[in-house]
Write an enzyme that holds these catalytic residues in place. Structure first.
Site, PDB file in Angstrom:
ATOM      1  N   ALA A  58       0.623  -1.111  -0.275  1.00 55.74           N
ATOM      2  CA  ALA A  58       0.302   0.479  -0.264  1.00 55.74           C
ATOM      3  C   ALA A  58       0.401   1.330  -0.415  1.00 55.74           C
ATOM      4  CB  ALA A  58      -0.737  -0.111   0.981  1.00 55.74           C
ATOM      5  N   ALA A  59       2.230   0.935  -0.475  1.00 55.05           N
ATOM      6  CA  ALA A  59       3.337   2.696  -0.347  1.00 55.05           C
ATOM      7  C   ALA A  59       2.495   3.661  -0.587  1.00 55.05           C
ATOM      8  CB  ALA A  59       4.342   2.277  -0.622  1.00 55.05           C
ATOM      9  N   GLY A  60       2.016   2.700  -2.258  1.00 57.60           N
ATOM     10  CA  GLY A  60       1.958   3.819  -3.821  1.00 57.60           C
ATOM     11  C   GLY A  60       0.625   4.785  -2.784  1.00 57.60           C
ATOM     12  N   ASP A  61      -1.046   3.864  -2.836  1.00 54.46           N
ATOM     13  CA  ASP A  61      -2.331   4.441  -1.994  1.00 54.46           C
ATOM     14  C   ASP A  61      -1.444   5.665  -0.802  1.00 54.46           C
ATOM     15  OD1 ASP A  61      -3.175   2.974  -3.848  1.00 54.46           O
ATOM     16  OD2 ASP A  61      -3.363   1.086  -2.568  1.00 54.46           O
TER      17      ASP A  61
END
Length: 314
Positions: A263-266
Site C-alpha cells: 500500500a505504499a503508493g496508496d
C-alpha cells in the site's frame, strides 16, 4: 483548479475519492511463483483493500474528512468493506451496493524481498458509472481535492475529472493500473498526475530506471497537458515536475527497512491529498506523503499498514 480548492485546514480539509474497493486475499511466499509453478506459502490474510479504499483510508488517517464514491456487492465482503470505511470516519453515503455483482477482490502474493504480484477481479467496481458521479455533484462541489484511479471504468474516471474541472476542484489521477496510454483529452483535466515508474513508462513510452529517466518521462507527460506530474520511484523517492518549474526536483525517500510495499503508493497519494487539502505547499505535501509511505512499508498488509497523522514526524 481554484484557490478555494486549496483552502482547507485541519479537520475542515475535504477529500472525495472516486474509486475501487476490493477484499485483498494476501499470501506470503519465499518468492513470486514462475508460470505453472506451485509454491508453499508462509501465511494468508484477508484484509480490506482496493486502490480507492486504500487511498480513502490513508487520507482519513492522515488528516482529511473523506467521502467515498464507489460500489460493493451485496455479500459479506461488501459489508466488511463498508464497515471498515465507516470505522475510519469515512462518509459512505455515496457508496452503492450492487444487487448482482460480487464485491471486487485482489489476489496478492508478497515475497520475502517485500515485492508483490497482484491480480484484480473488478466485480462491483465495474458498476461505478458516470451516473454515480453525476448524482454526487453536491458532494464533489464541497471537496477540496478529488482523487481517482483506474480500477473503475474509464468513462467514470473521466466523468469525475470533468466534474472536478467544472467545479474548480483540485484533481488527482493515480493512473493505476496503466495498461495503455491515457486518452489525450484527459490530461487537461488533471491537476496532479501521480504514476509510479512502471505506469509512467507505459504512459510516456520512456523506460525508467533512474530519477533522470523520470524527469524525461515527466516532461513528456506534462507536454501532453497535465499541470503537475509526480512520479513515485519506490526506494528512490519521488520526481516532481510542478507547474512553473521546467527542471523538476528529485526528492529522495526516507531510508527504512521494508517489510511489505503493498500500500505504499496508496499511502503516499492519500497523505499527499490530505495535506494538499489542508492548505500545505505542494512540496510539503509531497514530503508528508513520502514520510507516511515510508512508515507504511515497515508494516504488513494494505490498509493495516497505513499510519495515522500523529505517527508522522514533522
Amino acid at each position: 483548479m481554484s484557490d478555494n480548492a486549496l483552502s482547507g485546514s485541519g479537520a475542515s480539509a475535504r477529500v472525495t475519492v472516486v474509486g475501487s474497493l476490493n477484499m485483498d486475499l494476501v499470501a506470503r511466499a519465499p518468492r513470486l511463483p514462475m508460470p505453472g509453478e506451485t509454491l508453499a506459502g508462509h501465511a494468508f490474510a484477508q484484509v480490506p483493500g482496493g486502490k480507492g479504499g486504500n487511498q480513502a483510508v490513508a487520507a482519513a488517517r492522515l488528516g482529511a474528512h473523506v467521502t467515498m464514491i464507489g460500489c460493493v456487492g451485496n455479500d459479506p465482503n461488501g459489508a466488511i468493506l463498508k464497515a471498515s470505511l465507516e470505522a475510519e470516519g469515512i462518509d459512505c453515503a455515496a457508496l452503492a451496493t450492487s444487487p448482482d455483482a460480487p464485491t471486487g477482490v485482489a489476489l496478492i502474493i508478497v515475497d520475502d524481498a517485500s515485492q508483490n504480484a497482484i491480480v484484480i477481479v473488478a466485480g462491483s467496481n465495474a458498476q461505478v458509472s458516470p451516473a454515480s458521479v453525476h448524482a454526487q455533484e453536491a458532494m464533489l462541489a464541497r471537496a477540496d481535492v478529488i482523487v481517482c484511479q483506474l480500477e473503475t471504468p474509464p468513462e467514470t474516471v473521466r466523468a469525475a475529472l470533468e466534474a472536478g474541472r467544472r467545479l474548480a476542484r483540485t484533481t488527482i489521477l493515480n493512473p493505476a493500473p496503466a495498461a495503455s496510454a491515457l486518452p489525450a483529452d484527459w490530461f487537461a483535466l488533471i491537476d496532479y498526475l501521480i504514476p509510479n515508474e512502471l505506469e509512467a513508462a507505459t504512459l510516456s513510452g520512456i523506460d525508467i530506471a533512474t530519477p533522470d529517466d523520470a524527469r524525461r518521462a515527466a516532461l513528456a507527460l506534462k507536454a501532453k497537458g497535465a499541470r503537475n506530474v509526480v512520479i513515485t520511484l519506490g526506494a528512490q523517492g519521488v520526481f516532481a515536475l510542478l507547474d512553473g518549474d521546467d527542471a523538476g526536483q528529485h526528492m529522495p525517500s526516507p531510508k527504512v527497512e521494508a517489510v511489505d510495499t503493498t500500500a505504499a503508493g496508496d499511502t503516499f497519494i492519500g497523505g499527499f491529498a490530505a495535506e494538499l487539502a489542508r492548505g500545505s505547499a505542494v512540496a510539503d505535501a509531497i514530503a508528508f506523503g513520502q514520510r507516511a509511505a515510508a512508515l507504511a512499508v515497515t508494516r504488513e498488509g494494505a490498509q493495516p499498514s497505513i499510519p495515522h497523522r500523529g505517527e508522522i514526524a514533522a
